[in-house]
Design a protein around this motif. Sequence first.
Motif, PDB file in Angstrom:
ATOM      1  N   ILE A 160       0.760  -1.137  -0.042  1.00 29.82           N
ATOM      2  CA  ILE A 160       0.175  -0.132   0.124  1.00 29.82           C
ATOM      3  C   ILE A 160       0.972   1.099  -0.082  1.00 29.82           C
ATOM      4  O   ILE A 160       1.952   1.245   0.566  1.00 29.82           O
ATOM      5  N   ASN A 161       0.652   2.129  -0.662  1.00 29.20           N
ATOM      6  CA  ASN A 161       1.143   3.432  -0.599  1.00 29.20           C
ATOM      7  C   ASN A 161       1.060   4.231   0.742  1.00 29.20           C
ATOM      8  O   ASN A 161      -0.091   4.388   0.745  1.00 29.20           O
ATOM      9  N   PRO A 162       2.217   4.824   1.150  1.00 24.96           N
ATOM     10  CA  PRO A 162       2.040   5.443   2.470  1.00 24.96           C
ATOM     11  C   PRO A 162       1.514   6.784   2.255  1.00 24.96           C
ATOM     12  O   PRO A 162       1.478   7.297   0.976  1.00 24.96           O
ATOM     13  N   ASN A 163       0.725   7.237   3.371  1.00 23.51           N
ATOM     14  CA  ASN A 163       0.199   8.474   3.084  1.00 23.51           C
ATOM     15  C   ASN A 163       1.395   9.625   3.710  1.00 23.51           C
ATOM     16  O   ASN A 163       2.386   9.465   3.625  1.00 23.51           O
ATOM     17  N   LYS A 164       0.815  11.054   3.469  1.00 21.16           N
ATOM     18  CA  LYS A 164       1.872  12.077   3.494  1.00 21.16           C
ATOM     19  C   LYS A 164       2.570  12.294   4.915  1.00 21.16           C
ATOM     20  O   LYS A 164       3.612  12.450   5.102  1.00 21.16           O
ATOM     21  N   ARG A 165       1.731  11.760   6.086  1.00 15.87           N
ATOM     22  CA  ARG A 165       2.391  11.982   7.372  1.00 15.87           C
ATOM     23  C   ARG A 165       3.555  10.835   7.367  1.00 15.87           C
ATOM     24  O   ARG A 165       4.543  11.327   8.129  1.00 15.87           O
ATOM     25  N   CYS A 166       3.270   9.421   6.724  1.00 12.78           N
ATOM     26  CA  CYS A 166       4.128   8.721   6.922  1.00 12.78           C
ATOM     27  C   CYS A 166       5.648   9.049   6.180  1.00 12.78           C
ATOM     28  O   CYS A 166       6.869   9.272   6.619  1.00 12.78           O
TER      29      CYS A 166
ATOM     30  N   ILE B  22      11.870  -4.266  16.653  1.00 16.62           N
ATOM     31  CA  ILE B  22      11.010  -3.410  15.503  1.00 16.62           C
ATOM     32  C   ILE B  22      11.522  -4.274  14.355  1.00 16.62           C
ATOM     33  O   ILE B  22      10.579  -4.147  13.393  1.00 16.62           O
ATOM     34  N   GLU B  23      12.363  -4.937  14.165  1.00 14.97           N
ATOM     35  CA  GLU B  23      12.855  -5.534  12.968  1.00 14.97           C
ATOM     36  C   GLU B  23      11.955  -6.750  12.943  1.00 14.97           C
ATOM     37  O   GLU B  23      11.532  -7.394  11.595  1.00 14.97           O
ATOM     38  N   ASP B  24      11.509  -7.474  13.922  1.00 12.15           N
ATOM     39  CA  ASP B  24      10.699  -8.526  13.708  1.00 12.15           C
ATOM     40  C   ASP B  24       9.261  -8.288  13.097  1.00 12.15           C
ATOM     41  O   ASP B  24       8.563  -9.180  12.745  1.00 12.15           O
ATOM     42  N   LEU B  25       8.863  -6.886  13.139  1.00 11.24           N
ATOM     43  CA  LEU B  25       7.647  -6.879  12.515  1.00 11.24           C
ATOM     44  C   LEU B  25       7.637  -6.442  10.945  1.00 11.24           C
ATOM     45  O   LEU B  25       6.649  -6.186  10.392  1.00 11.24           O
ATOM     46  N   LEU B  26       8.712  -6.200  10.430  1.00 16.42           N
ATOM     47  CA  LEU B  26       8.992  -5.427   9.198  1.00 16.42           C
ATOM     48  C   LEU B  26       8.839  -6.589   8.102  1.00 16.42           C
ATOM     49  O   LEU B  26       9.473  -7.693   8.200  1.00 16.42           O
ATOM     50  N   ASP B  27       8.221  -6.347   6.890  1.00 18.66           N
ATOM     51  CA  ASP B  27       8.216  -6.975   5.894  1.00 18.66           C
ATOM     52  C   ASP B  27       9.171  -6.282   4.657  1.00 18.66           C
ATOM     53  O   ASP B  27       8.509  -5.139   4.231  1.00 18.66           O
ATOM     54  N   TRP B  28      10.149  -6.674   4.355  1.00 16.60           N
ATOM     55  CA  TRP B  28      11.296  -5.720   3.797  1.00 16.60           C
ATOM     56  C   TRP B  28      10.693  -5.451   2.382  1.00 16.60           C
ATOM     57  O   TRP B  28      11.167  -4.379   1.777  1.00 16.60           O
ATOM     58  N   ARG B  29       9.820  -6.178   1.639  1.00 16.86           N
ATOM     59  CA  ARG B  29       9.115  -5.863   0.357  1.00 16.86           C
ATOM     60  C   ARG B  29       8.574  -4.502   0.773  1.00 16.86           C
ATOM     61  O   ARG B  29       8.607  -3.472  -0.117  1.00 16.86           O
ATOM     62  N   LYS B  30       7.614  -4.474   1.783  1.00 16.32           N
ATOM     63  CA  LYS B  30       6.990  -3.303   2.085  1.00 16.32           C
ATOM     64  C   LYS B  30       7.616  -1.955   2.504  1.00 16.32           C
ATOM     65  O   LYS B  30       7.585  -1.072   2.031  1.00 16.32           O
ATOM     66  N   VAL B  31       8.849  -2.199   3.310  1.00  9.66           N
ATOM     67  CA  VAL B  31       9.727  -1.315   3.772  1.00  9.66           C
ATOM     68  C   VAL B  31      10.348  -0.800   2.547  1.00  9.66           C
ATOM     69  O   VAL B  31      10.342   0.697   2.144  1.00  9.66           O
ATOM     70  N   LEU B  32      10.968  -1.385   1.624  1.00  8.80           N
ATOM     71  CA  LEU B  32      11.602  -0.750   0.403  1.00  8.80           C
ATOM     72  C   LEU B  32      10.665   0.042  -0.387  1.00  8.80           C
ATOM     73  O   LEU B  32      10.943   1.004  -1.082  1.00  8.80           O
ATOM     74  N   HIS B  33       9.494  -0.549  -0.623  1.00  8.39           N
ATOM     75  CA  HIS B  33       8.472   0.185  -1.418  1.00  8.39           C
ATOM     76  C   HIS B  33       8.045   1.727  -0.756  1.00  8.39           C
ATOM     77  O   HIS B  33       8.074   2.572  -1.432  1.00  8.39           O
ATOM     78  N   THR B  34       7.817   1.537   0.536  1.00  9.11           N
ATOM     79  CA  THR B  34       7.342   2.681   1.314  1.00  9.11           C
ATOM     80  C   THR B  34       8.609   3.730   1.214  1.00  9.11           C
ATOM     81  O   THR B  34       8.303   4.856   1.020  1.00  9.11           O
ATOM     82  N   LEU B  35       9.741   3.182   1.353  1.00  9.58           N
ATOM     83  CA  LEU B  35      10.858   4.334   1.327  1.00  9.58           C
ATOM     84  C   LEU B  35      11.029   4.833  -0.109  1.00  9.58           C
ATOM     85  O   LEU B  35      11.477   6.012  -0.018  1.00  9.58           O
ATOM     86  N   ASN B  36      11.048   3.985  -1.002  1.00 11.28           N
ATOM     87  CA  ASN B  36      10.974   4.503  -2.452  1.00 11.28           C
ATOM     88  C   ASN B  36      10.040   5.245  -2.815  1.00 11.28           C
ATOM     89  O   ASN B  36      10.041   6.342  -3.364  1.00 11.28           O
ATOM     90  N   PHE B  37       8.835   5.078  -2.510  1.00 11.55           N
ATOM     91  CA  PHE B  37       7.747   5.941  -2.622  1.00 11.55           C
ATOM     92  C   PHE B  37       7.631   7.263  -2.014  1.00 11.55           C
ATOM     93  O   PHE B  37       7.321   8.456  -2.718  1.00 11.55           O
ATOM     94  N   CYS B  38       8.386   7.439  -0.981  1.00 11.81           N
ATOM     95  CA  CYS B  38       8.608   8.695  -0.110  1.00 11.81           C
ATOM     96  C   CYS B  38       9.912   9.330  -0.616  1.00 11.81           C
ATOM     97  O   CYS B  38      10.058  10.631  -0.046  1.00 11.81           O
ATOM     98  N   GLY B  39      10.431   8.901  -1.517  1.00 12.84           N
ATOM     99  CA  GLY B  39      11.619   9.658  -2.216  1.00 12.84           C
ATOM    100  C   GLY B  39      12.857   9.693  -1.435  1.00 12.84           C
ATOM    101  O   GLY B  39      13.688  10.230  -1.496  1.00 12.84           O
ATOM    102  N   LYS B  40      13.075   8.424  -0.492  1.00  9.43           N
ATOM    103  CA  LYS B  40      14.149   8.239   0.270  1.00  9.43           C
ATOM    104  C   LYS B  40      14.652   6.777   0.087  1.00  9.43           C
ATOM    105  O   LYS B  40      14.631   5.978   1.270  1.00  9.43           O
ATOM    106  N   PRO B  41      14.846   6.081  -0.913  1.00  6.97           N
ATOM    107  CA  PRO B  41      15.270   4.762  -0.964  1.00  6.97           C
ATOM    108  C   PRO B  41      16.654   4.512  -0.288  1.00  6.97           C
ATOM    109  O   PRO B  41      17.583   5.349  -0.047  1.00  6.97           O
ATOM    110  N   LEU B  42      16.709   3.182   0.129  1.00 10.68           N
ATOM    111  CA  LEU B  42      17.769   2.670   0.685  1.00 10.68           C
ATOM    112  C   LEU B  42      18.813   2.227  -0.642  1.00 10.68           C
ATOM    113  O   LEU B  42      18.206   1.595  -1.580  1.00 10.68           O
TER     114      LEU B  42
END
Length: 144
Positions: free
Chosen positions: A63-69, A105-125
């Motif tokens: 899911i694409n993140p919102n502006k606050r995220c 915190i790491e136990d909760l993360l789906d890295w596929r979603k993390v990468l998408h969220t960071l990319n979508f917000c313009g701050k990719p790893l």
Amino acid sequence: MRESNMVGSDESKSKYSIVCWLILMGMVIATTFTAAEDCEIDLRGLQIECLIYMHIGEPSTIINPNKRCCDVIQQANLPCCCANLNRKISLYIYIYTAYPPGSTIEDLLDWRKVLHTLNFCGKPLAVGTKCGSFTVPPGPPPKR
């Protein structure tokens, strides 16, 4: 008399040097604590505003993140956050989720979603970046 003035002068210089070193060490320690506090605030902000877009579980779709995220991501010190993913999740997250106490915190993360969220917000790893125990692989960003 002249020698005692020189000794006193050396003692004064020595005391001055010690005081300078103590002040310098205090500044270094204060800077370290400030950086750790900033990172703690970033981690909490990411947990509160972005975890819904990056967590393991339902929805399994990306899911694409919102502006606050995205605002939190833009301001976050991501290298510091990556280095501290082994921290326990906050009480706020325990209350509203089914994650067991002691989860990191790491136990909760789906890295596929993390990468998408960071990319979508313009701050990719960058490829090869180590974030917790995860290393960003080469290749295109994850698909929706």
